[in-house]
Design an enzyme around this catalytic site. Structure first.
Site, PDB file in Angstrom:
ATOM      1  N   ARG A 111       0.845  -1.202   0.000  1.00 40.97           N
ATOM      2  CA  ARG A 111       0.000   0.000   0.000  1.00 40.97           C
ATOM      3  C   ARG A 111       0.879   1.252   0.000  1.00 40.97           C
ATOM      4  O   ARG A 111       0.557   2.255  -0.640  1.00 40.97           O
ATOM      5  CB  ARG A 111      -0.898  -0.045   1.244  1.00 40.97           C
ATOM      6  CG  ARG A 111      -1.829   1.136   1.434  1.00 40.97           C
ATOM      7  CD  ARG A 111      -2.649   0.957   2.714  1.00 40.97           C
ATOM      8  NE  ARG A 111      -3.560   2.056   2.948  1.00 40.97           N
ATOM      9  CZ  ARG A 111      -4.402   2.130   3.985  1.00 40.97           C
ATOM     10  NH1 ARG A 111      -4.451   1.145   4.868  1.00 40.97           N
ATOM     11  NH2 ARG A 111      -5.205   3.161   4.131  1.00 40.97           N
ATOM     12  N   ASN A 162       0.772   2.333  14.727  1.00 40.06           N
ATOM     13  CA  ASN A 162      -0.092   1.314  14.110  1.00 40.06           C
ATOM     14  C   ASN A 162       0.128   1.126  12.612  1.00 40.06           C
ATOM     15  O   ASN A 162      -0.167   0.068  12.077  1.00 40.06           O
ATOM     16  CB  ASN A 162      -1.566   1.578  14.441  1.00 40.06           C
ATOM     17  CG  ASN A 162      -2.074   2.897  13.911  1.00 40.06           C
ATOM     18  OD1 ASN A 162      -1.287   3.747  13.501  1.00 40.06           O
ATOM     19  ND2 ASN A 162      -3.377   3.082  13.924  1.00 40.06           N
ATOM     20  N   THR A 188       8.204   5.672  18.930  1.00 34.31           N
ATOM     21  CA  THR A 188       9.326   4.823  19.341  1.00 34.31           C
ATOM     22  C   THR A 188       9.022   3.357  19.019  1.00 34.31           C
ATOM     23  O   THR A 188       9.865   2.652  18.462  1.00 34.31           O
ATOM     24  CB  THR A 188       9.631   5.048  20.832  1.00 34.31           C
ATOM     25  OG1 THR A 188      10.001   6.422  20.981  1.00 34.31           O
ATOM     26  CG2 THR A 188      10.777   4.171  21.300  1.00 34.31           C
ATOM     27  N   GLU A 258      -3.875  14.240  12.568  1.00 34.12           N
ATOM     28  CA  GLU A 258      -4.785  13.102  12.432  1.00 34.12           C
ATOM     29  C   GLU A 258      -4.803  12.412  13.788  1.00 34.12           C
ATOM     30  O   GLU A 258      -3.812  11.797  14.191  1.00 34.12           O
ATOM     31  CB  GLU A 258      -4.270  12.161  11.343  1.00 34.12           C
ATOM     32  CG  GLU A 258      -5.146  10.944  11.157  1.00 34.12           C
ATOM     33  CD  GLU A 258      -4.445   9.830  10.374  1.00 34.12           C
ATOM     34  OE1 GLU A 258      -3.416  10.094   9.733  1.00 34.12           O
ATOM     35  OE2 GLU A 258      -4.930   8.694  10.434  1.00 34.12           O
ATOM     36  N   CYS A 292      -7.285   4.294  14.123  1.00 33.49           N
ATOM     37  CA  CYS A 292      -8.084   5.477  14.496  1.00 33.49           C
ATOM     38  C   CYS A 292      -9.445   5.414  13.850  1.00 33.49           C
ATOM     39  O   CYS A 292     -10.423   5.932  14.390  1.00 33.49           O
ATOM     40  CB  CYS A 292      -7.342   6.766  14.134  1.00 33.49           C
ATOM     41  SG  CYS A 292      -6.891   6.880  12.423  1.00 33.49           S
ATOM     42  N   THR A 293      -9.547   4.752  12.697  1.00 27.19           N
ATOM     43  CA  THR A 293     -10.817   4.675  11.981  1.00 27.19           C
ATOM     44  C   THR A 293     -11.650   3.450  12.345  1.00 27.19           C
ATOM     45  O   THR A 293     -12.619   3.138  11.651  1.00 27.19           O
ATOM     46  CB  THR A 293     -10.560   4.639  10.456  1.00 27.19           C
ATOM     47  OG1 THR A 293      -9.530   3.692  10.223  1.00 27.19           O
ATOM     48  CG2 THR A 293     -10.168   5.972   9.903  1.00 27.19           C
ATOM     49  N   GLU A 385     -12.086   6.286  23.694  1.00 25.88           N
ATOM     50  CA  GLU A 385     -11.529   5.482  22.602  1.00 25.88           C
ATOM     51  C   GLU A 385     -10.673   4.353  23.178  1.00 25.88           C
ATOM     52  O   GLU A 385      -9.605   4.630  23.730  1.00 25.88           O
ATOM     53  CB  GLU A 385     -10.669   6.394  21.724  1.00 25.88           C
ATOM     54  CG  GLU A 385     -10.081   5.693  20.539  1.00 25.88           C
ATOM     55  CD  GLU A 385      -9.146   6.576  19.727  1.00 25.88           C
ATOM     56  OE1 GLU A 385      -8.492   7.467  20.317  1.00 25.88           O
ATOM     57  OE2 GLU A 385      -9.046   6.358  18.520  1.00 25.88           O
TER      58      GLU A 385
HETATM   59  O1  G3P Z   1      -5.220   4.708  12.601  1.00 27.57           O
HETATM   60  C1  G3P Z   1      -4.714   5.213  11.447  1.00 27.57           C
HETATM   61  C2  G3P Z   1      -5.724   5.452  10.330  1.00 27.57           C
HETATM   62  O2  G3P Z   1      -5.102   6.165   9.326  1.00 27.57           O
HETATM   63  C3  G3P Z   1      -6.424   4.215   9.876  1.00 27.57           C
HETATM   64  O3  G3P Z   1      -6.255   3.863   8.566  1.00 27.57           O
HETATM   65  O4  G3P Z   1      -6.555   2.417   6.621  1.00 27.57           O
HETATM   66  O5  G3P Z   1      -6.913   1.484   8.894  1.00 27.57           O
HETATM   67  O6  G3P Z   1      -8.539   3.079   7.962  1.00 27.57           O
HETATM   68  P1  G3P Z   1      -7.104   2.642   7.970  1.00 27.57           P
END
Ligand code: G3P
Length: 484
Positions: A111, A162, A188, A258, A292-293, A385
């Site tokens: 990706r 992540n 880190t 973000e 995060c999403t 969260e």
């Molecule tokens: O947590 C980072 C965010 O950019 C998630 O990306 O591709 O898992 O929706 P994705």
């Protein structure tokens, strides 16, 4: 590649085209979240070394800004090729360092190469505009404005654990194509993966000084980097608390942040419940919910709640739990502290009347996928969260109630709406205070050229390839005053 190995597993930092050991003489151990052993050490660099990296970057940027887009493209294409040729090694590093399944880690590398290539193409096809003076009342035809995008200078790119490769390259590639230099500070935990990625960039022959990889203790170099006068723009991905602190410290420079999310999956009574359950489980539990999403709460109409909960449970039962080396979807969390926090959220919810449908089991930092039903607004898990595999189900009696609970969040990243009625989907979507709405699909960032937006506590600015390039440039106007 061997250039960066001091011993088997001590990695150097990178500045001015050289791999170096820090004058501090100190390193930081990187512990694998599932092997439970140190898999390498990274340099704990000093403030003086940060200064050197930043001022070298400024020198290099001045020359880089003079290069043609085609020249920049040729370096970045080599970088993408190099990443693909090291795909297995980098994927293996990501897996061991952040505990992501090998398949997902491998996808992350590919990706990233795709991301870099698309960034090149996008940058090659972005053009400025010209404006006529006489379109404004009283304006003269003899005035013509040429509006161009020019580099911003030195960009500080701070990436999270992540996606240690993808989310780093998602900052570095647009910055470079736009004519900037980059100071890259990886999380880190993720710094070894980031190092491997920079080795690939070094291999591509990038001019000296243009990209620096700085690793170290947040307490020593964190604020120092953010407040540094040599920094012209910051692109940060990470937790909301850190992002808010960063925004307070970085003055008068553009920021793209973000941050976290509490994305709701809103399930209407007319939804295809089977499909919704599949999307919700994939959205909530991929990489143990450390995205995060991720879908972080379900707001379901009470008329279909029992059926949905049953279907979601069936999907959760199919999830594989264990080691990333076995390709498990549910893997040990990044550290014990994360697992402790999730347990606190679960305990709080259970104490206030939530019911465990499945899960609530822990082995070290491995939390089994946990579904909580009858979650109510007084419970922390309705709002906080977890960044882990726990999904609260909140039953609502109307579309309006779903919207009200969705919008009461401090976050505003994404939301999913599941319904067969397109009018209803757009009606709800129009009311949601988030950056993106997914209709009948899970919340997610990709495809990576779509704009990616967080509002409220979820961030500021827009990413997505074109938007990232725009955010790392500034507009400059040259006005031609032609003779009449
Ligand atoms: O947590 C980072 C965010 O950019 C998630 O990306 O591709 O898992 O929706 P994705």
């Amino acid at each position: 590649m061997a250039t960066n190995e001091v011993t088997l597993s001590t990695y150097k930092f990178y500045m001015n085209g050289e791999w170096k050991e820090s004058q501090s003489g100190q390193t930081i151990d990187i512990m694998s979240p599932y092997l439970y052993e140190t898999i390498g050490k990274v340099q704990a660099i000093t403030k003086e070394e940060v200064d050197d990296a930043i001022w070298s970057a400024h020198d290099a940027q001045k020359e880089w800004a003079k290069t043609s887009l085609q020249q920049r493209a040729s370096y970045l294409n080599k970088w993408a090729d190099e990443l693909v040729s090291r795909q297995e090694e980098i994927a293996d590093t990501i897996m061991r360092e952040v505990g992501k399944s090998y398949k997902d880690a491998n996808n992350e590398v590919l990706r990233t190469a795709d991301f870099i290539r698309y960034t090149i193409e996008e940058a090659l096809h972005m053009h400025g505009e010209s404006m006529r003076g006489d379109s404004f009342p009283g304006g003269s035809k003899s005035k013509v404005a040429i509006v161009e995008r020019i580099p911003i200078g030195v960009v500080l790119a701070i990436s999270p654990f992540n996606y240690p490769v993808n989310l780093a390259a998602a900052k570095i590639a647009p910055a470079l194509m736009a004519g900037n230099a980059v100071i890259f500070k990886p999380a880190t935990q993720g710094a070894i993966s980031g190092t491997k990625m920079i080795e690939a960039l070094d291999e591509a022959g990038l001019p000296k000084g243009l990209v620096a990889l700085v690793t170290g203790k947040g307490s020593v170099i964190g604020d120092y980097l953010v407040e540094h006068k040599g920094m012209n723009m910051i692109s940060f991905t990470g937790g909301t608390n850190t992002g808010v602190q960063l925004a307070k410290k970085a003055t008068m420079i553009p920021l793209v942040l973000e941050l976290g999310g509490k994305d709701p999956g809103i399930v209407c009574e007319d939804a295809d419940l089977k499909e919704a359950a599949k999307q919700i489980v994939s959205g909530a539990f991929s990489y143990s919910g450390q995205r995060c999403t991720a879908i972080k709460r379900v707001l379901v109409h009470e008329k279909v709640a029992d059926e949905l909960v049953g279907l979601v449970k069936e999907e959760v039962e199919k999830l594989t739990v264990g080691s990333p080396e076995e390709g498990s979807m549910i893997v040990p969390l990044i550290d014990n502290r994360s697992a402790d926090f999730i347990q606190i959220l679960i305990a709080d919810a259970l104490g206030k009347g939530a019911e465990v449908v499945i899960g609530n089991k822990r082995e070290h930092n491995l939390i089994y996928p946990t579904l909580l039903d009858h979650v109510t607004e007084d419970m922390r898990v309705a709002w906080e969260e977890p960044f882990g595999p726990v999904l609260p189900i909140i039953r609502v009696s109307s579309e309006d109630e779903a919207v009200q609970i969705a919008n009461a969040s401090e976050y505003g990243l994404q939301a999913s709406i599941f319904t067969k009625d397109v009018n209803r989907a757009f009606r709800i979507s129009g009311k949601l205070e988030v950056g993106s709405v997914q209709i009948n699909g899970r919340t997610e960032r990709g495809p990576d050229h779509f704009p990616f937006i967080g509002i409220k506590g979820s961030g500021m600015g827009v990413q997505g390839i074109r938007k990232s390039i725009e955010s790392m440039t500034r507009e400059k106007v040259t006005v031609l005053n032609l003779a009449e």
